[in-house]
Design an enzyme around this catalytic site. Structure first.
Site, PDB file in Angstrom:
ATOM      1  N   ASP A   1       0.803  -1.293   0.160  1.00  0.00           N
ATOM      2  CA  ASP A   1       0.098   0.014  -0.165  1.00  0.00           C
ATOM      3  C   ASP A   1       1.074   1.371   0.237  1.00  0.00           C
ATOM      4  O   ASP A   1       1.776   1.415   0.057  1.00  0.00           O
ATOM      5  CB  ASP A   1      -0.767  -0.089   1.190  1.00  0.00           C
ATOM      6  CG  ASP A   1      -1.833  -0.982   0.981  1.00  0.00           C
ATOM      7  OD1 ASP A   1      -2.426  -0.993  -0.177  1.00  0.00           O
ATOM      8  OD2 ASP A   1      -2.674  -0.883   2.145  1.00  0.00           O
TER       9      ASP A   1
ATOM     10  N   LYS B   1      -4.197   2.392  -2.984  1.00  0.00           N
ATOM     11  CA  LYS B   1      -4.807   2.426  -1.629  1.00  0.00           C
ATOM     12  C   LYS B   1      -4.277   3.521  -0.285  1.00  0.00           C
ATOM     13  O   LYS B   1      -4.078   3.164   1.062  1.00  0.00           O
ATOM     14  CB  LYS B   1      -4.982   0.783  -0.881  1.00  0.00           C
ATOM     15  CG  LYS B   1      -5.228  -0.323  -1.231  1.00  0.00           C
ATOM     16  CD  LYS B   1      -6.662  -0.188  -2.532  1.00  0.00           C
ATOM     17  CE  LYS B   1      -7.792   0.237  -1.059  1.00  0.00           C
ATOM     18  NZ  LYS B   1      -9.002   0.295  -1.457  1.00  0.00           N
TER      19      LYS B   1
ATOM     20  N   MET C   1      -8.644   8.079   9.418  1.00  0.00           N
ATOM     21  CA  MET C   1      -9.131   8.663   7.685  1.00  0.00           C
ATOM     22  C   MET C   1     -10.027   9.788   7.939  1.00  0.00           C
ATOM     23  O   MET C   1     -11.227  10.169   7.213  1.00  0.00           O
ATOM     24  CB  MET C   1      -9.829   7.151   7.075  1.00  0.00           C
ATOM     25  CG  MET C   1      -8.637   6.194   6.933  1.00  0.00           C
ATOM     26  SD  MET C   1      -9.228   4.529   6.412  1.00  0.00           S
ATOM     27  CE  MET C   1     -10.077   4.221   7.380  1.00  0.00           C
TER      28      MET C   1
END
Length: 509
Positions: free
Chosen positions: A41, A62, A174
């Site tokens: 990632d 990602k 996030m």
């Protein structure tokens, strides 16, 4: 004791941790060294790929809100690579922990549906690591006895947050994009607008930045500071403890990429790229530089593959009674690997005498059960050719890469000693990720510990660097390909190279 590796095909879902490569687990490092294929990632530190130069390395992206491969495509690729070529060992390298908002469960289910054995190697989640690196304990006696981890990509709404009223600390992953709405919803759900909050970007790395505030103003402060993903936001009274426990990036050192207080020293704040032509991230040089305050990035410049003709290599050595020369640790290991792959072992060399170009090569040989009969001082292929205790007319076989060593050949020829190169491995330029290229561009000093490293750096990134080099042979190779700002170690040791970095910074950077 680590359990034996299951039969291939086999998938390892590995957590790469929050960013600092030193936080990778021992099991994860072992699986990377064994891997045939690695799917990584964007948030996995690119330095970790130096652990698996033998593997096919596939960037599947990602990273939040940026273009990347779809999850279903990743699942399919994971399974197909595991089943390819009769079965392969595949590592899925994910930032943080695979099962903490990492969609590792979906990947594990895809493997299960395809009948592919799969293991999970947990990683340190940024949910707790980011807070810790900002000096914020997510639990603290008398302040917080519980915490909850949430994703910021879903708009939960006040009702959902009201159900979390019993959790003292909230950690959002996030969340930067929706931080205004999240803060407003938390206040609407009953959280005091004055509740302390902090957002940590690039936790545990030299780029770590922290913004503190309250629920009422944290979103605006984060926006004003220009913080973006990847970031973790912590909400709760424990954030107040940061004032006393801020151990990693103290404001006195400027923040925004300043060095940890524990790493202050003569190279404080200096960005150094340690270029590598060997596998592994446990670089002793990186440790020496970090101890003096440098911000160190380890950049793998080459990858090694076995020779395509091991049978020819073994055939040339069988029955040979002259000198066998090895000029690198890679050569020593590749030679032994080739013998074992052909069903042979060190007894093939029973009639030969073995010379190593330096102490590191001699140690690599010793680790494989062979003692070098000759090691020159100083080290290097030039001194090896000049000092080899061979007679004119004898033949020396040099076991190395696909490129003959011109300096070694010339030194031997000057003494009337024959030279023949044997290929035990091939050296190919590494494909640098965007992150690694950015680290090189930001470096104020780069280190060059071998001629191969100098040539590879010139090939993949050019020669416009201030470089510290380990010795005269490497300096000559660097100048030959166009480097001009060079500072050579007075002694060909890691300590000498560290001193050269200090001189390069003071005089040339």
């Amino acid at each position: 004791m680590t359990p034996a590796l299951p039969p291939v095909p086999f998938v390892s879902l590995i957590g790469a941790g929050p960013g600092d490569p030193g936080l990778l687990t021992l099991r994860a490092a072992e699986r990377l060294r064994e891997a045939d294929v690695v799917l990584f990632d964007a948030l996995a530190n690119p330095d970790l790929l130096a652990l698996c130069p033998q593997a096919e390395q596939l960037d599947v992206g990602k990273r939040g809100f940026l273009p990347s491969m779809g999850q279903e495509d990743i699942n399919a690729l994971l399974v197909s690579r595991a089943l390819d070529r009769g079965g392969q060992r595949v590592v899925r390298l994910k930032g943080g922990d695979p099962f903490v908002f990492g969609r590792g469960g979906e990947e594990a289910l895809a493997c299960a549906a395809a009948g592919v054995p799969c293991e999970v190697v947990p990683g340190i989640s940024s949910a707790v690591a980011a807070a810790a690196y900002a000096g914020i304990p997510v639990t603290h006696r008398g302040v917080a006895r519980s915490f909850a981890v949430l994703t910021g990509t879903d708009r939960q709404g006040p009702a959902a947050y009201a159900a979390l009223g019993g959790a003292d600390t909230l950690v959002f992953l996030m969340a930067v994009k929706h931080l205004d709405q999240i803060a407003a919803d938390l206040i609407a759900a009953g959280r005091d607008a004055a509740t302390p909050a902090a957002t940590i970007q690039w936790a545990s790395t030299p780029e770590q930045r922290v913004v503190s505030g309250t629920l009422a103003d944290i979103a605006g402060k984060v926006r004003a500071a220009g913080l973006g993903a990847p970031a973790v936001t912590v909400v709760g009274e424990v954030v107040r403890l940061r004032e006393q426990l801020d151990w990693f990036l103290p404001e006195a050192l400027g923040g925004g990429g300043a060095l940890p207080a524990r790493s202050a020293g003569p190279l404080s704040g200096v960005q150094v790229a340690v270029t590598r032509t060997r596998a592994g991230t446990d670089s002793a040089l990186a440790g020496l530089l970090s101890a003096q305050g440098a911000q160190v990035s380890e950049i793998p410049l080459v990858r090694f593959t076995p020779t395509g003709d091991r049978r020819a290599l073994v055939g040339a050595l069988t029955g040979f009674t002259g000198w066998v020369l090895l000029s690198s640790e890679q050569a020593a290991n590749a030679l032994m690997d080739a013998l074992l792959a052909e069903g042979r072992d060190a007894r093939v060399l029973s009639g030969a005498r073995i010379a190593a170009a330096g102490a590191g090569t001699a140690r690599a040989l010793a680790a494989r059960g062979l003692r070098a009969d000759f090691v020159p001082s100083p080290s290097g292929t030039g001194p090896l050719g000049a000092g080899l205790p061979a007679q004119p007319g004898e033949l020396a076989l040099h076991v190395g890469s696909q490129e003959p060593d011109a300096e070694l050949e010339a030194a031997l020829a000057a003494r009337g000693i024959g030279y023949h190169a044997l290929e035990a491995f091939r050296v190919e330029p590494a494909e640098l990720s965007a992150g690694q290229r950015a680290q090189l561009e930001a470096a104020q000093v780069v280190t060059l510990a071998s001629s191969a490293g100098a040539r590879s750096l010139a090939q993949v990134a050019g020669t416009g660097f201030t470089a510290a080099v380990i010795g005269p042979q490497t300096e000559r190779a660097a100048r030959a390909v166009g480097f001009t700002r060079l500072f050579t170690a007075h002694e060909a040791t890691l300590e000498g190279l560290t001193d050269a970095v200090r001189r390069a910074w003071r005089q040339g950077a």
